[in-house]
Structures are given as C-alpha cells and as structure tokens.
Design a protein around this motif. Structure first.
Motif, PDB file in Angstrom:
ATOM      1  N   VAL A 497     -40.814 -55.426   0.818  1.00  0.00           N
ATOM      2  CA  VAL A 497     -41.543 -54.203   1.165  1.00  0.00           C
ATOM      3  C   VAL A 497     -40.528 -53.088   1.424  1.00  0.00           C
ATOM      4  N   THR A 498     -40.607 -52.031   0.645  1.00  0.00           N
ATOM      5  CA  THR A 498     -39.608 -50.948   0.707  1.00  0.00           C
ATOM      6  C   THR A 498     -39.470 -50.359   2.103  1.00  0.00           C
ATOM      7  N   SER A 499     -40.597 -50.042   2.726  1.00  0.00           N
ATOM      8  CA  SER A 499     -40.527 -49.401   4.048  1.00  0.00           C
ATOM      9  C   SER A 499     -39.920 -50.329   5.093  1.00  0.00           C
ATOM     10  N   ALA A 561     -48.459 -46.380   8.317  1.00  0.00           N
ATOM     11  CA  ALA A 561     -48.160 -46.683   6.908  1.00  0.00           C
ATOM     12  C   ALA A 561     -47.331 -47.960   6.793  1.00  0.00           C
ATOM     13  N   LEU A 562     -46.358 -48.134   7.689  1.00  0.00           N
ATOM     14  CA  LEU A 562     -45.525 -49.336   7.658  1.00  0.00           C
ATOM     15  C   LEU A 562     -46.354 -50.569   7.970  1.00  0.00           C
ATOM     16  N   LYS A 564     -49.531 -50.953   7.461  1.00  0.00           N
ATOM     17  CA  LYS A 564     -50.398 -51.220   6.307  1.00  0.00           C
ATOM     18  C   LYS A 564     -49.631 -51.911   5.177  1.00  0.00           C
ATOM     19  N   ASN A 565     -48.339 -51.646   5.087  1.00  0.00           N
ATOM     20  CA  ASN A 565     -47.521 -52.301   4.050  1.00  0.00           C
ATOM     21  C   ASN A 565     -47.121 -53.715   4.450  1.00  0.00           C
ATOM     22  N   ALA A 569     -48.119 -58.225   2.657  1.00  0.00           N
ATOM     23  CA  ALA A 569     -47.051 -59.211   2.455  1.00  0.00           C
ATOM     24  C   ALA A 569     -47.406 -60.546   3.094  1.00  0.00           C
TER      25      ALA A 569
END
Length: 673
Positions: A497-499, A561-562, A564-565, A569
């Motif tokens: 996950v990028t963030s 937002a983080l 939610k990401n 996963a």
C-alpha cells in the motif's frame, strides 16, 4: 536495360576494395556513392561542356549572377535544358592528366557546379572524403578507375531509369554489407509497381484530359523510386499531363542521391526537401497533393521529433496531428495523419502507404492509436487494406499492408472498407536479396487488382461497413464482497500500500534528518501493525471491521484516506460476505473484479450485457460513464481458416519414428566410443 548494366554495378562495387584499410566496411558507401553521382553528372554535362565554358568566360567579368545564363546554355543533345551546369575546365578525363594537383583541381571542379548540385555534394560531405583519400594516396587511383570505360555512365548508354536502378542496387549492397537497413531507403520494385497500380486504380479515368497538372508527394521518399514510378505510369496513359514530383528525406546521403536523380531526369530538384524529419520539420507546409505514395519507417521511435510533434498536435486539426498521438515507439500513424493533412480540400486526392501490422490494431480504446483509426474511418478516408506476403523487403521478413485512402470514394465504396488477402500472391525467388525471398509477379499484381476492382465478397476479399471495425469498451463492475481478518499473511500486504510505505520515506535533503525520519517512519509502521494485531475475529461485514480498525488506530491520528487503504489489504473476496455499500446505500464495486467488454458498434449494449454478462454474473452492472469508443482492424480475423488438429494416431506415429531415429544415433555414437 543495357547489357552492361550488371557489369557497371559490379565494377563500381568492386572499387570499394580500394578503400580497404583507410576506411571501414561500413564507410565504403560514403565514398563510392558520391563518386558515382559525380561521374553521372560529368557524363550528362559532356554534350554542352564547351558551350558552358564559353558562356562563363564571356560573361564572368561583366555579369554578377551567371546562374540563369549558364542554366540556359547547359543542354542535352535534344536541346533540353539540364537545369544544372559546371563551368570548370575540368572533367574526369582531364583531372587524371594532372595527378600532382588532383585534390585541388577536384575541389575546384566541385565548386564550379551550380548551387543545386553543390547542395547535393555538401550532403555527401564529399570534400572531407577527398582530403582523406588524398592523404591515403587513393584519390588519383579512384578518379582514374571511375574514368575507365567500364564505368560509362553517359546517358546514351545508361538511361535515367537504369541509373536509378544502379543507385538502388549499390545502396542495397552497401547497406547489407554494413548491416544497415536498406529497406529504409528504397522499396522493392515489385511492391512499388503494385502500390502505383492501386493508387491509379481507375486506370486513367481521371487522367485522360488535356492540360492536367498532377502533384505527387512522398514524405519519406528515399531515392525517389516511388515518385518516378507514379510519373511513368501517368505519362504512359497521357504524356500531356504535367506531373510535378515532391518529396522529403531525412538521410543525408539518400537525400543527395534522390535530388541528384531528379536533377538528372529533368525534374525540379528543389521540390525534394531535406535532409530533415518530415514529422518535426515539414518543409512543404502549404502544399497539397493529388496523389501520395510512401513506405515510411515502421517500428521506429519518434522520440527525436517529440517536442515539435507534440506542439503541432496542440493545434488540433489546424495542424497535422489533430486526431491524436500514437505510442512514442512507432510513428507510422503520424505519417498517415501527415499525408491525410496534405490532401486537397476541394479536389480528389488518393494515398497509398505501406505499414506493418501495428497501426491496424495496436492501442486500446481511447488510446492515441485507436483515436487515429477512429478519425480515419469515421471520416470515410480508408478505402481498402491489402495484406501482402511476408519476406518481400530487403530489411525485414514480416508481413506488411498497403493502405489505400482517399477523400472522395466511388459511390459504391462510400461507408465501406475492403480487405484483400494477397498473402499468397507471390513466387519464391531463386536467389534471396537480404530478407527478400518472395517476389510479386505481374500476374500476381493483376490478380490482386482484379480482387480489388470487383469489390466482391469471396475467400480473398471482404467488404465491410466502417462500423464493423468499431466497438464500445464498457466497464463492468461487480459488487464488493469481502471477509476481513488480521493475519500475518494479510499484514504483509500493507507494504504494497503506497500510503503505508510512504510512512517510512523522507523528502529531506539533509542525510542525517532523512535517516532519522525514515527510522521514525519504520517504527510507526511497526506500531500500527502491533495495534492491528489486537483485532481478533473473522468479519464478513465491512462497516463492523472498519469501526474496529479505527478504534485500534485512534491514537495514531491517521488520515481517513490511509485507513481506507489499510482495510482492503486485510480483505479477501468472499461471495458469502455482506455487500459493501456507500453512505447512500449504493453497492460499492470491487476493483479486483472490474472487467471490460468490447461491444461491437452494431450491437445493442444492453442486450449484449444481458446475454454475455448477466447470464453468468447476475449482480454485475455497467459503469457507462467510463464508456470509450475504439477502432481496430483485425485483418487476420476476417480471413481465419480453421485447421483441425492432426489425428492423435498420426502424432504418435511421428513421435515413435523420431524417437527411434534418436536412439539409433545414440547407438552409433556409443559404438564409436
């Protein structure tokens, strides 16, 4: 063709052996080609040499600009102006009579040519080679060899057509020797003949009037063979037509040869532009043409043209590339757009151009390639595509295609595109030339033209509507259904996950600060993971699991937002789980199940979706806001022939036979040991 044609080619080719040592093999053509051109000019000017000298000596001290006078004096034996001249007292015969001063005399001879010829030799960089040859004590010997009777290039003995063929044969041989791509510079004559016939498919219906002027253009003209072929064809139908040839070439040496050839043939050599890229430096910006024919480079990057091409594209259809830009890897569709932009706006224009298979189908709906095809087809420019046999070209064995385009189709072809499968129309050559092992005979050309002209459906010809090549790319969504759980395997997914990964990155340029921030980030990542490990249980409801995650991570004050990401996963698709909905109760789509369907333009999208999607996934839906129109020309699909697999018994028999042969060979080897 003269009987000594091959002798001349062979003799000139063998002269390259003189250069061995001072020159590398891939440099031979840089000397031999310009000297061949120089010898041809010398021979053509022979008839009026004395008259030009007399005129020059008479007026040189009284008239500043002698160019118009000397052009008027330089003529062939029929009294036609040659369009170029040389006012030096030297020629090939006299040059070798003074071997001690041959370098300075030859330079003087070159400087005495008319400006249009000097431009040709400047692009050959011939003076640099004269100096180099002189230092190697080869200059006199080379000029002497070119003065021999075996290199008689006088127009009485070698026609303009034969001279062009000599140039092409030498270029091909040198290119093969140095592993360069000969096919970039000229196209085999059998292919040129077919393209020419297709370009003038009406067999002169529009070319029989008196007083016609027809302009023909090739944006990648090479040695000019295609242009010459078109002119010859028109003049065979009606020799009163004034055919004006135009072209542009990027390669310096080939540009020089093409311009020299045009000059010798009495054409306006100033219409041959270059050496520069047509894509980024169109040197005929205001010209439009009746006919265009070309074999532009395929599979070549246009990166060096990118800045100029992109700027041109920003002009939209006021420029040449309004339909879009293809991948940087291949500029063929740029050449197609360029040629279409050169069609006349108030008169009929026709185009014949060769491409490989890429421009037919590369690029998905919405891509530059697809948008260009869409523009071409929806504007009804594309008349036909002819699939050619493989192994036709000197530098590649791949299959190629001739596109025929026009801004004025015959009534019966309006809204239609014809595909012709000519892949079987060839014979094998007794001796291959580079990669060229196949040849299209005159008989094959007539059969291809017959298929084209009949405009009928059969095994080798398909007539399709423009819409048959288009489709709507529809995005199909399926609902998000997942189970959620914190396991060691799913926790590992967080590092994708990028963030989450960015937590351990630093933008600081101070190395000490950077290392410290990265260490703190890794520590925070680990603390988040430890917090998530406190969540127990297997969840099938997103909202319940999300609430549990927020509670576990509350102290970290992470962005929504983080969070939610992070949740996806820790999820896995599960058709027994609850549907995930948004705040309005709408089903959320699962990005991992997202798919697309290419629906033919002629089919109803809703009906297609009903039968092709809902039959299998009853809860799927279409996101029509993402619809994209695409066009592709899947040539092979329309001529596909099913071939049943070989019987298993036959395959088994072959395997046993091959196995027995291998065992026998092994046995023989063991016996020898």
């Amino acid at each position: 063709m003269t009987n000594n044609f091959q002798e001349i080619v062979t003799f000139i080719w063998d002269l390259a052996d003189l250069l061995r040592g001072p020159y590398k093999r891939n440099e031979y053509q840089k000397v031999i080609l310009p000297f061949t051109v120089l010898k041809r000019f010398d021979s053509v000017l022979e008839h009026s040499k004395r008259d030009v000298l007399e005129a020059y000596n008479k007026y040189k001290d009284t008239i500043e600009n002698l160019d118009p006078i000397l052009r008027g004096v330089a003529k062939d034996k029929d009294g036609n102006e040659l369009g170029f001249y040389n006012y030096s007292k030297y020629d090939f015969k006299s040059l070798i009579q003074d071997p001690e001063h041959i370098e300075e005399n030859l330079i003087h001879y070159l400087d005495s040519f008319s400006p249009n010829v000097r431009d040709i030799f400047d692009n050959f960089h011939i003076k640099d080679h004269i100096t180099r040859l002189s230092k190697a004590n080869l200059l006199f010997l080379l000029v002497k060899k070119f003065s021999e009777s075996k290199v008689d290039l006088h127009p009485d003995n070698v026609s303009n057509h034969e001279m062009g063929t000599i140039f092409e044969e030498l270029i091909r041989r040198f290119s093969e020797q140095s592993n360069e791509e000969a096919g970039e510079h000229f196209t085999p004559r059998d292919v040129v003949k077919l393209m020419t016939r297709l370009l003038f498919i009406e067999n002169g219906v529009h070319l029989k009037e008196e007083g016609l002027i027809k302009k023909i253009y090739d944006p990648a003209c090479g040695t000019g063979g295609m242009l010459t072929s078109c002119k010859n064809f028109i003049n065979e139908i009606n020799d009163s037509v004034d055919v004006v040839l135009y072209g542009q070439e990027i390669n310096e040496e080939i540009y020089a040869i093409c311009k020299a050839d045009m000059l010798i043939k009495g054409e306006n050599a100033e219409n041959i532009k270059g050496p520069s890229s047509t894509l980024s430096d169109d040197q005929l910006p205001d010209e439009h043409f009746d006919f265009m024919i070309s074999n532009p480079p395929y599979g070549r990057k246009w990166e060096q043209d990118k800045e100029a091409v992109t700027k041109e594209a920003e002009r939209g259809f006021e420029g040449r590339f309004g339909a879009g830009l293809p991948s940087i890897k291949d500029g063929q569709l740029l050449f197609l757009q360029h040629m279409l932009s050169k069609m006349k706006t108030d008169e009929r224009s026709r185009i014949a151009v060769i491409t490989n298979g890429s421009p037919l189908f590369s690029g998905d709906a919405g891509s530059g390639e697809s948008n260009i095809r869409r523009w071409i087809i929806e504007n009804d420019y594309l008349e036909a595509i002819i699939g050619l046999p493989d192994q036709l070209f000197y530098n590649t064995g791949i299959k190629t295609y001739i596109w025929v385009l026009t801004n004025e189709k015959p009534p019966e072809r309006v809204g239609k595109i014809q595909l012709v499968d000519a892949t079987s129309k060839y014979v094998k050559m007794r001796k291959s030339l580079g990669n060229k092992r196949h040849k299209i005979r005159d008989q094959d050309i007539e059969e291809i033209l017959d298929l084209y002209c009949k405009f009928e459906e059969n095994e080798l010809s398909k007539v399709l509507d423009n819409e048959d090549f288009g489709y709507t790319k529809v995005t199909v969504e399926r609902p998000l259904q997942v189970n959620l759980e914190v396991t060691e395997k799913r926790l590992e997914n967080l590092y994708t996950v990028t963030s989450f990964k960015n937590l351990a990155k630093s933008k600081s340029k101070d190395l000490e600060v950077k290392l410290q921030e990265e260490e703190e980030g890794r520590k925070k990542q680990q603390e988040i993971i430890e917090a998530l490990r406190t969540i127990e249980g297997h969840y099938k409801n997103w909202d319940n699991f999300e609430a549990r995650v927020k509670k576990a991570l509350r102290r970290f004050k992470l962005s929504s937002a983080l969070i939610k990401n992070i949740i996806p996963a820790l999820s896995e698709h599960d058709e027994t789980a609850d549907y995930v909905t948004d705040s309005k109760g709408n089903l959320k789509p699962d990005p991992r199940l997202r798919d697309t369907e290419n629906v033919p333009l002629k089919e109803d999208i809703d009906e297609y979706f009903q039968w092709e999607v809902l039959t299998y996934y009853s809860d799927a839906w279409m996101d029509r806001k993402k619809d994209k129109i695409g066009y592709e020309i899947n040539f092979t699909k329309y001529f596909y022939k099913y071939e049943p697999p070989r019987p298993l018994e036959e395959i088994e028999k072959d395997i046993k036979k091959t196995t027995a042969e291998i065992l026998e060979l092994i046995k023989e080897d063991l016996d020898e040991i």
